[in-house]
Design an enzyme around this catalytic site. Structure first.
Site, PDB file in Angstrom:
ATOM      1  N   HIS A 171       0.849  -1.185   0.000  1.00 11.97           N
ATOM      2  CA  HIS A 171       0.000   0.000   0.000  1.00 11.97           C
ATOM      3  C   HIS A 171       0.887   1.238   0.000  1.00 11.97           C
ATOM      4  CE1 HIS A 171      -3.019   2.967   1.308  1.00 11.97           C
ATOM      5  NE2 HIS A 171      -3.901   2.124   0.821  1.00 11.97           N
TER       6      HIS A 171
ATOM      7  N   GLU B 167      -7.566  -5.002  -0.593  1.00  8.87           N
ATOM      8  CA  GLU B 167      -8.021  -5.630  -1.831  1.00  8.87           C
ATOM      9  C   GLU B 167      -8.148  -7.146  -1.704  1.00  8.87           C
ATOM     10  OE1 GLU B 167      -4.841  -4.402  -4.230  1.00  8.87           O
ATOM     11  OE2 GLU B 167      -5.373  -2.286  -4.176  1.00  8.87           O
TER      12      GLU B 167
END
Length: 362
Positions: A246, A304
């Site tokens: 991320h 995700e």
């Protein structure tokens, strides 16, 4: 100059804070674990919009108003569905949103919040040749979205799972789509224009388009039977491992843990249970392979990975995952747009020219 605007503060906000080092997400003074699975999505919508509309009602009244807005979206856009269905499901949703009024009232805001939840099931059913199902204004927002998709009432566990997902992704600092939304809102354009900017940014595979490839990855690994080998080959080709890493978090994404717990609650047995067990094995293998391949970087599981499993279990195809992401994030976009419109100014950064210069004649 910060390439990609890393560490540049472009806005002051009361809406959310992302602590990348601590792995914490704060939404208007509440930690994510305080909200996810405890507050319903319409309650979080009210939390985000509080202070930006003078006529914002209480929780129960707002939930009813969102229900009525779902009906209004359906009535306005049902005649346009034959033209929208041939598009891919995300483009169809975005085109449908563009047909809604471009104002800045609470009514306009609620149409934006309702639209993805109405359009996504209608477009998916249209792709299958099935008629769209009208919203039930009295139903819970997540429950109605699932009913409009399948045609039957979803189980309480599945409704809770989707509702928790919508809450979990409702806002997340100044990410790409939220920044795009605020840029357009800073021009004093209407909410529809601002939300369309957010939708455009969310479509990219480095933002909201990422959960779909997680399913493709899991399917490919399951077919090949060698998780470590598949992952190492992807890394060797310079490919990104979807569901990991991320831009902000340097530890585990707190949203991943919330969604992992929700997927577990959907059932430890059956297809969902087997899929989860397999995904957990892949997750641990991926973390180890990434540690070996990139020892200088802390690459952890992100939102995700378990988003893909949850939405798959809810019956949404991978190509619609970004739509459902938008159905949650739209509340944050609306709040950021209103915050920018009421407290900010036109966003107009400078650029540094690095191209050729003309010859100067003496």
């Amino acid at each position: 100059m910060a390439n990609g605007l890393d560490d540049v503060v472009a806005a002051e906000t009361v809406l959310s804070d992302v602590d990348g080092l601590g792995g914490r997400l704060t939404i208007r003074g509440h930690s994510l674990p305080e909200l996810a699975g405890r507050w319903r999505y319409p309650q979080v919508v009210r939390l985000l919009l509080d202070g930006f509309f003078d006529d914002l009602p209480g929780d129960a009244e707002l939930a009813q108003a969102i229900g009525r807005s779902r009906v209004e979206v359906f009535e306005r856009l049902q005649p346009m569905l034959p033209a929208l269905v041939p598009l891919d499901v995300y483009s169809g949703m975005r085109a449908g949103v563009a047909l809604l009024p471009d104002g800045d009232t609470l009514a306009d805001a609620l149409l934006m919040i309702a639209a993805p939840a109405v359009l996504t099931p209608a477009l998916l059913r249209g792709e299958r040749g099935s008629p769209a199902i009208a919203p039930n204004p009295q139903a819970d927002h997540a429950a109605d979205m699932l009913r409009m998709l399948s045609g039957t009432d979803a189980s309480p566990a599945l409704v809770t799972a989707l509702d928790t997902y919508l809450v979990t992704v409702c806002d997340h600092g100044l990410n790409a789509s939220t920044f795009a939304t605020r840029v357009v809102a800073s021009t004093q354009a209407g909410l529809t224009s601002a939300i369309l900017a957010g939708l455009g940014a969310l479509k990219g595979p480095l933002h909201g388009g990422a959960p779909g490839p997680v399913i493709e990855m899991l399917d490919a690994i399951e077919a090949g039977g060698d998780a470590a080998g598949w992952l190492r080959a992807e890394i060797a080709r310079g490919e990104r491992i979807m569901g990991f890493g991320h831009r902000i978090y340097r530890v585990r994404d707190p949203r991943a843990d919330v969604l992992k717990a929700v997927v577990r609650q959907l059932g430890a047995e059956g297809a969902t249970g087997r899929r989860l067990a397999f995904a957990e094995t892949v997750e641990q293998t991926a973390l180890e392979v990434l540690r070996q391949a990139k020892p200088s970087r802390s690459i952890q599981t992100n939102v995700e990975f378990y988003t893909a499993l949850l939405l798959e279990a809810a019956g949404f195809p991978a190509e619609a995952f970004s739509n459902v992401f938008a159905a949650g994030r739209v509340a944050g976009w609306v709040a950021h747009a209103r915050e920018q419109q009421t407290t900010g100014r036109l966003i107009r950064p400078q650029s540094r020219y690095v191209g050729p210069v003309p010859d100067l004649v003496a």
